[in-house]
Each structure stands twice: as C-alpha cells, then as structure tokens.
Design a protein around this motif. Structure first.
Motif, PDB file in Angstrom:
ATOM      1  N   LEU A 183     -85.679  94.325  12.901  1.00  0.00           N
ATOM      2  CA  LEU A 183     -85.186  95.282  11.918  1.00  0.00           C
ATOM      3  C   LEU A 183     -86.301  96.232  11.495  1.00  0.00           C
ATOM      4  O   LEU A 183     -86.084  97.444  11.340  1.00  0.00           O
ATOM      5  CB  LEU A 183     -84.611  94.563  10.701  1.00  0.00           C
ATOM      6  N   ARG A 184     -87.503  95.696  11.325  1.00  0.00           N
ATOM      7  CA  ARG A 184     -88.629  96.550  10.944  1.00  0.00           C
ATOM      8  C   ARG A 184     -89.002  97.495  12.086  1.00  0.00           C
ATOM      9  O   ARG A 184     -89.399  98.640  11.862  1.00  0.00           O
ATOM     10  CB  ARG A 184     -89.826  95.695  10.540  1.00  0.00           C
ATOM     11  N   PHE A 185     -88.870  97.011  13.318  1.00  0.00           N
ATOM     12  CA  PHE A 185     -89.116  97.868  14.479  1.00  0.00           C
ATOM     13  C   PHE A 185     -88.141  99.046  14.485  1.00  0.00           C
ATOM     14  O   PHE A 185     -88.531 100.195  14.702  1.00  0.00           O
ATOM     15  CB  PHE A 185     -88.977  97.045  15.767  1.00  0.00           C
ATOM     16  N   LEU A 186     -86.861  98.768  14.221  1.00  0.00           N
ATOM     17  CA  LEU A 186     -85.847  99.823  14.212  1.00  0.00           C
ATOM     18  C   LEU A 186     -86.126 100.831  13.095  1.00  0.00           C
ATOM     19  O   LEU A 186     -86.017 102.044  13.301  1.00  0.00           O
ATOM     20  CB  LEU A 186     -84.455  99.214  14.031  1.00  0.00           C
ATOM     21  N   ALA A 187     -86.484 100.343  11.899  1.00  0.00           N
ATOM     22  CA  ALA A 187     -86.803 101.255  10.801  1.00  0.00           C
ATOM     23  C   ALA A 187     -88.057 102.059  11.119  1.00  0.00           C
ATOM     24  O   ALA A 187     -88.157 103.236  10.759  1.00  0.00           O
ATOM     25  CB  ALA A 187     -86.986 100.470   9.507  1.00  0.00           C
ATOM     26  N   GLY A 188     -89.004 101.421  11.815  1.00  0.00           N
ATOM     27  CA  GLY A 188     -90.229 102.108  12.192  1.00  0.00           C
ATOM     28  C   GLY A 188     -89.990 103.270  13.140  1.00  0.00           C
ATOM     29  O   GLY A 188     -90.818 104.181  13.238  1.00  0.00           O
ATOM     30  N   GLU A 189     -88.860 103.242  13.832  1.00  0.00           N
ATOM     31  CA  GLU A 189     -88.479 104.349  14.701  1.00  0.00           C
ATOM     32  C   GLU A 189     -87.807 105.480  13.931  1.00  0.00           C
ATOM     33  O   GLU A 189     -87.383 106.473  14.509  1.00  0.00           O
ATOM     34  CB  GLU A 189     -87.530 103.857  15.790  1.00  0.00           C
ATOM     35  N   GLY A 190     -87.713 105.322  12.592  1.00  0.00           N
ATOM     36  CA  GLY A 190     -87.105 106.352  11.757  1.00  0.00           C
ATOM     37  C   GLY A 190     -85.629 106.167  11.514  1.00  0.00           C
ATOM     38  O   GLY A 190     -84.969 107.053  10.956  1.00  0.00           O
ATOM     39  N   ARG A 191     -85.080 105.011  11.900  1.00  0.00           N
ATOM     40  CA  ARG A 191     -83.649 104.772  11.692  1.00  0.00           C
ATOM     41  C   ARG A 191     -83.383 104.308  10.258  1.00  0.00           C
ATOM     42  O   ARG A 191     -84.262 103.773   9.581  1.00  0.00           O
ATOM     43  CB  ARG A 191     -83.136 103.721  12.673  1.00  0.00           C
ATOM     44  N   THR A 192     -82.153 104.470   9.844  1.00  0.00           N
ATOM     45  CA  THR A 192     -81.681 103.957   8.560  1.00  0.00           C
ATOM     46  C   THR A 192     -81.045 102.598   8.825  1.00  0.00           C
ATOM     47  O   THR A 192     -80.120 102.496   9.620  1.00  0.00           O
ATOM     48  CB  THR A 192     -80.630 104.905   7.945  1.00  0.00           C
ATOM     49  N   VAL A 193     -81.552 101.553   8.178  1.00  0.00           N
ATOM     50  CA  VAL A 193     -81.072 100.196   8.443  1.00  0.00           C
ATOM     51  C   VAL A 193     -80.584  99.576   7.130  1.00  0.00           C
ATOM     52  O   VAL A 193     -81.370  99.379   6.199  1.00  0.00           O
ATOM     53  CB  VAL A 193     -82.181  99.318   9.055  1.00  0.00           C
TER      54      VAL A 193
END
Length: 324
Positions: A183-193
């Motif tokens: 989840l942190r990886f996805l947010a680190g890509e600039g996504r909204t989680v």
C-alpha cells in the motif's frame, strides 16, 4: 461547464465527499458525511461494523444513489469519468473468481473491461506476489491468495485511485506485513489509496491519515500523527512515603485521578513516566513503582466510536495529508 486546467490539477486524484447522506427508510446509514482523500498517501477509513463505510464507498462508486450530497473523484462523479476502470480500482467485497480457471485466466476475463493486455495480467500477478501461482486454479487458492487476486484485478487498468474494503481479511501475518508495504508502494507512486477497516490496529502501521466514522457520521479526520497526539498520558506512581508522594503531586500541580487507600499509589493524568521519574528524583522521593498507563491508539479509537473494549475488539469537511 468543463473544469479549467487549474481546477483539474487541484482535484486530480482527490476523492471528495460533501454532505453525503443515505437513508434506507427511517434509517440514516450515512449522515451528512464530508471529507477529502489526497494522492500520495494511504488513508484509513475506519469505523465499527455497520458504521456506514461500505455504503459510503458504494456511493463514491455510483453503485448506490445518495439521498443527499455528492461524491467525486478527480472533480467528477464516477459515472462521468471518461475511463472509470483506468481511473479507479475498487474492491468492495470478495471478487467472484471461477474456481476452475487459473489465476491468470480469471484476470483475462476482466482485462478487456480495463483495456489490459496479457502482459499486464502477468505483471499485476507478479506485483501482488502470485506470479508463481498464475497457472494454478483459483479454486485451490487460500482466502489470502484470493484477496491478492482481487487486488490484482483492481490494478489491471493502472488506476490513479484505489478504494479497498477490508483488504487484509484472510491474510496471515506475513501477508498483512506484505500488504502494508505494498500500500505504501502504491501511494509512493502518487496514487490515492483509501483502505477501510473496522479496527485501527489492522491499519495503524500502514496508513498516513485516518477518517473515522460512527453511526454514519464523521467523528475524526486527521493524520495518524495528530490522532496519536490525542492519547492522554497517564502513569501510576508508587512510593512507601505517602506524605512525600502527596507533597510531590501538590508541588507539581499534577492531576491525581485515583489514590490507593494507604496513599502510597497514585494515578496521575497528563504526565509522562519520564517526567514523573525526573520529578521524584529531584524531590528525593523513594519510588517503588512507576508504570505507564497511557491510553493506546486503539483505546482512543474505541472511545471515539463508543465501542466498549473486548476480545474482538466536530464534523466539518476535512482535507487529509495536512496536520490538524
């Protein structure tokens, strides 16, 4: 009127809920709910079972019509998005996978809806740790593996926004640790989680912000750091010198909330163990015990939603990602 380029930039990837209300007959499942969720951060959407979390997510996705209020994604309702599956990835409940098909073939079934290629199907299976099980039948998957397959499905269209309802259900401790990092990886890509859960302990190590609701209403919205600051420091100080202990409490203007019958044990609020120990040392007070009784984050959460602890165990529009 179409949004301007500046307005689009400000709302890109933002999930915005304003005055959202849903009534089922005389029951208000969601009541005047307002909050924003911003890109680049993991937000926990928290509340006890039946608090209105899933109903809210369904309204955000256009699956349930609100009685009042609005829910937008990047400034538009879900129904108005030009390419919804490439904008939003959602998992609201266990996805129905064909047990006789492989994990890869199940993804191929959903791929055309998101415009995803075979290569993308294989890529997302690798991302969620199912690459080695791609050719296994989904019927042989554990519950945790099916959860991962559901997450892979939400990622097929490479969406900017992810809405996940209780994604840790069925995961073992290793799987939960993997999910936190992912989840942190996805947010680190600039996504909204946005991740829903009925227990703070399940998400507190993986989220940056929290939106807490109870009985359909917002009760708290802030960063995790700000939530932690709401915990009340509390210590228990024990000394054989009861008069000396009482003098120290009076001298330091401490708030004593409880005393033992012999006066040798006092519970004190809004004082840390370190400060109490230093004060006792300076005063020359003999100490036989010093215990930290501070309220845990989970206790703070349960107090907010008024759920009594057990073995299972002011409403304004808020923008997350900012200290409150």
């Amino acid at each position: 009127m179409a949004p301007t380029a500046q307005e689009s930039a400000l709302t890109d990837g933002v999930v915005s809920v304003r005055g959202l209300t849903k009534c089922f007959g005389t029951v208000r499942a969601v009541d005047d709910l307002s909050f924003d969720v911003t890109p680049g951060r993991v937000t926990g959407f928290l509340g006890p079972n039946g608090s209105g979390k899933t109903t809210t997510l369904r309204m955000v996705l256009g699956l349930t019509a609100p009685t009042a209020g609005t829910a937008t994604i990047s400034g538009q309702s879900y129904r108005d998005l030009a390419s919804p599956l490439n904008t939003v990835g959602a998992a609201l409940e266990a996805t129905s996978f064909h047990p006789g098909r492989t994990g890869l073939d199940n993804l191929r079934t959903y791929a055309p809806l998101a415009g995803a290629s075979d290569a993308r199907c294989a890529e997302v299976l690798d991302l969620v740790g199912l690459g080695a099980a791609a050719e296994r039948r989904a019927g042989t998957y554990s519950l945790g593996m099916r959860q991962r397959l559901g997450l892979a499905t939400t990622l097929l269209g490479d969406p900017r926004v992810l809405l996940l309802d209780e994604p840790s259900n069925g995961l073992d401790p290793e799987g939960i640790r993997w999910l936190r990092g992912f989840l942190r990886f996805l947010a680190g890509e600039g996504r909204t989680v946005l991740v829903s859960s009925h227990m703070l302990t399940e998400v507190q190590q993986s989220v940056d912000d929290v939106v807490i609701i109870a009985r359909g209403r917002l009760v708290h919205s802030s960063s995790m750091e700000a939530l932690g600051a709401l915990s009340v420091p509390r210590i228990t100080l024990m000394s054989p010198d009861a008069p000396g202990l009482e003098r120290l409490v009076a001298q330091m203007s401490w708030s004593a909330t409880n005393r033992s019958a012999d006066g040798r044990t006092i519970e004190i609020e809004n004082v840390t163990a370190a400060d109490a120990g230093a004060a006792a040392f300076t005063a020359g007070l003999e100490v036989h015990g010093l215990a930290d009784r501070s309220q845990t984050l989970e206790e703070t959460f349960l107090r907010m939603v008024e759920v009594p602890p057990g073995p299972q165990s002011a409403t304004t529009p808020a923008t997350l990602g900012k200290a409150s």
